[in-house]
Design a protein around this motif. Structure first.
Motif, mmCIF file in Angstrom:
data_model
loop_
_atom_site.group_PDB
_atom_site.id
_atom_site.type_symbol
_atom_site.label_atom_id
_atom_site.label_comp_id
_atom_site.label_asym_id
_atom_site.label_seq_id
_atom_site.Cartn_x
_atom_site.Cartn_y
_atom_site.Cartn_z
ATOM 1 N N ILE A 1 6.036 19.865 -29.466
ATOM 2 C CA ILE A 1 5.767 21.291 -29.239
ATOM 3 C C ILE A 1 4.686 21.782 -30.202
ATOM 4 N N VAL A 2 4.779 21.377 -31.469
ATOM 5 C CA VAL A 2 3.767 21.786 -32.451
ATOM 6 C C VAL A 2 2.408 21.211 -32.064
ATOM 7 N N LEU A 3 2.373 19.978 -31.603
ATOM 8 C CA LEU A 3 1.107 19.383 -31.156
ATOM 9 C C LEU A 3 0.514 20.181 -29.994
ATOM 10 N N PHE A 4 1.344 20.557 -29.031
ATOM 11 C CA PHE A 4 0.868 21.367 -27.906
ATOM 12 C C PHE A 4 0.275 22.686 -28.407
ATOM 13 N N PHE A 5 1.022 23.387 -29.265
ATOM 14 C CA PHE A 5 0.535 24.665 -29.773
ATOM 15 C C PHE A 5 -0.700 24.487 -30.655
ATOM 16 N N ALA A 6 -0.796 23.387 -31.381
ATOM 17 C CA ALA A 6 -1.972 23.141 -32.222
ATOM 18 C C ALA A 6 -3.219 22.942 -31.355
ATOM 19 N N VAL A 7 -3.082 22.197 -30.265
ATOM 20 C CA VAL A 7 -4.204 22.005 -29.340
ATOM 21 C C VAL A 7 -4.582 23.348 -28.707
ATOM 22 N N LEU A 8 -3.579 24.112 -28.288
ATOM 23 C CA LEU A 8 -3.842 25.429 -27.719
ATOM 24 C C LEU A 8 -4.527 26.332 -28.742
ATOM 25 N N PHE A 9 -4.066 26.288 -29.983
ATOM 26 C CA PHE A 9 -4.665 27.105 -31.035
ATOM 27 C C PHE A 9 -6.132 26.729 -31.237
ATOM 28 N N TYR A 10 -6.407 25.442 -31.356
ATOM 29 C CA TYR A 10 -7.773 24.977 -31.624
ATOM 30 C C TYR A 10 -8.733 25.421 -30.514
ATOM 31 N N TYR A 11 -8.383 25.101 -29.273
ATOM 32 C CA TYR A 11 -9.308 25.395 -28.175
ATOM 33 C C TYR A 11 -9.396 26.891 -27.876
ATOM 34 N N SER A 12 -8.296 27.607 -28.024
ATOM 35 C CA SER A 12 -8.375 29.051 -27.777
ATOM 36 C C SER A 12 -9.148 29.759 -28.888
ATOM 37 N N LEU A 13 -9.048 29.266 -30.108
ATOM 38 C CA LEU A 13 -9.849 29.842 -31.192
ATOM 39 C C LEU A 13 -11.338 29.593 -30.946
ATOM 40 N N GLN A 14 -11.673 28.403 -30.458
ATOM 41 C CA GLN A 14 -13.070 28.114 -30.115
ATOM 42 C C GLN A 14 -13.563 29.071 -29.030
ATOM 43 N N LEU A 15 -12.703 29.344 -28.061
ATOM 44 C CA LEU A 15 -13.061 30.258 -26.976
ATOM 45 C C LEU A 15 -13.260 31.678 -27.502
ATOM 46 N N VAL A 16 -12.370 32.136 -28.378
ATOM 47 C CA VAL A 16 -12.493 33.475 -28.957
ATOM 48 C C VAL A 16 -13.797 33.605 -29.728
ATOM 49 N N LEU A 17 -14.098 32.603 -30.549
ATOM 50 C CA LEU A 17 -15.324 32.646 -31.341
ATOM 51 C C LEU A 17 -16.571 32.626 -30.459
#
Length: 163
Positions: free
Chosen positions: A92-108
Motif C-alpha cells: 500500500i505504501v509503495l502504491f501511494f509513493a508512486v502516486l505521490f511521485y507522479y502526481s507531484l510531477q503533474l502538479v509542478l
C-alpha cells in the motif's frame, strides 16, 4: 499530529461532500426552473469528487474500514500475521509513493505551464494538488494502521494452539 490530521481529513471530506451536493442541487434546480445549465460547475464537482474519493480511502485506512478477506490471516500463526501485515503495508505504501511521485510531477508541470481549467480559469494545479496530499496521507495512515495492528498482535495473549 494525529488529531490535526483526523480533523483535516474529516473536515475536508464533509466540506467537499457538502459543496458537491449544493452545486449538484443548484444545477438541477437551474435546469428545471431556469431552463439553463450551469456547465462550468462540472469542473468543480468532478475535481472535488476525485479528491473526496482519495481522502475517503485514507479515512477508510484510518478506521480500518476497507473490506478484506481475512480467513487465512485469522487462522495464521502470529509470525505469519506480522509478516502479512508488513507486506500489505509495504504494498500500500509503495502504491501511494508512486502516486505521490507522479502526481507531484503533474502538479509542478501544471504550475510551471500556467495551465488553467477550461471553464472557470482556476489554476489546474490547485485541484491536482489533492493527489499528492492524499497520497502522503495514505502513506501516513497505512504505516499508522500497520503499527497499530502489530502492537495489538504483540499484546494479544497466546492461544492454546500457539503455546
Amino acid at each position: 499530529m494525529n488529531r490535526v490530521t483526523t480533523l483535516f481529513e474529516n473536515t475536508f471530506a464533509a466540506t467537499a461532500f457538502a459543496v458537491i451536493s449544493i452545486i449538484a442541487f443548484t444545477n438541477v434546480i437551474s435546469r428545471y426552473v431556469l431552463n439553463a445549465s450551469l456547465a462550468f460547475t462540472t469542473e468543480i464537482t468532478v475535481n472535488l469528487a476525485v479528491a473526496l474519493t482519495l481522502v475517503g480511502a485514507v479515512i477508510g485506512i484510518r478506521e480500518n474500514a476497507h473490506l478484506g478477506f481475512s480467513l487465512l490471516y485469522d487462522k495464521a500463526i502470529p509470525a505469519l500475521k506480522r509478516a502479512l501485515t508488513m507486506m500489505v503495508c509495504g504494498v500500500i505504501v509503495l502504491f501511494f509513493a508512486v502516486l505521490f511521485y507522479y502526481s507531484l510531477q503533474l502538479v509542478l508541470a501544471q504550475a510551471a505551464n500556467g495551465r488553467v481549467t477550461p471553464s472557470i480559469g482556476i489554476p489546474q494545479w490547485l485541484f491536482t494538488a489533492a493527489l499528492p496530499v492524499g497520497a502522503a496521507l495514505g502513506i501516513y495512515r497505512s504505516i499508522q494502521s500497520a503499527l497499530r495492528t502489530l502492537r495489538r498482535q504483540a499484546d494479544a495473549p497466546l492461544t492454546e494452539q500457539e503455546t
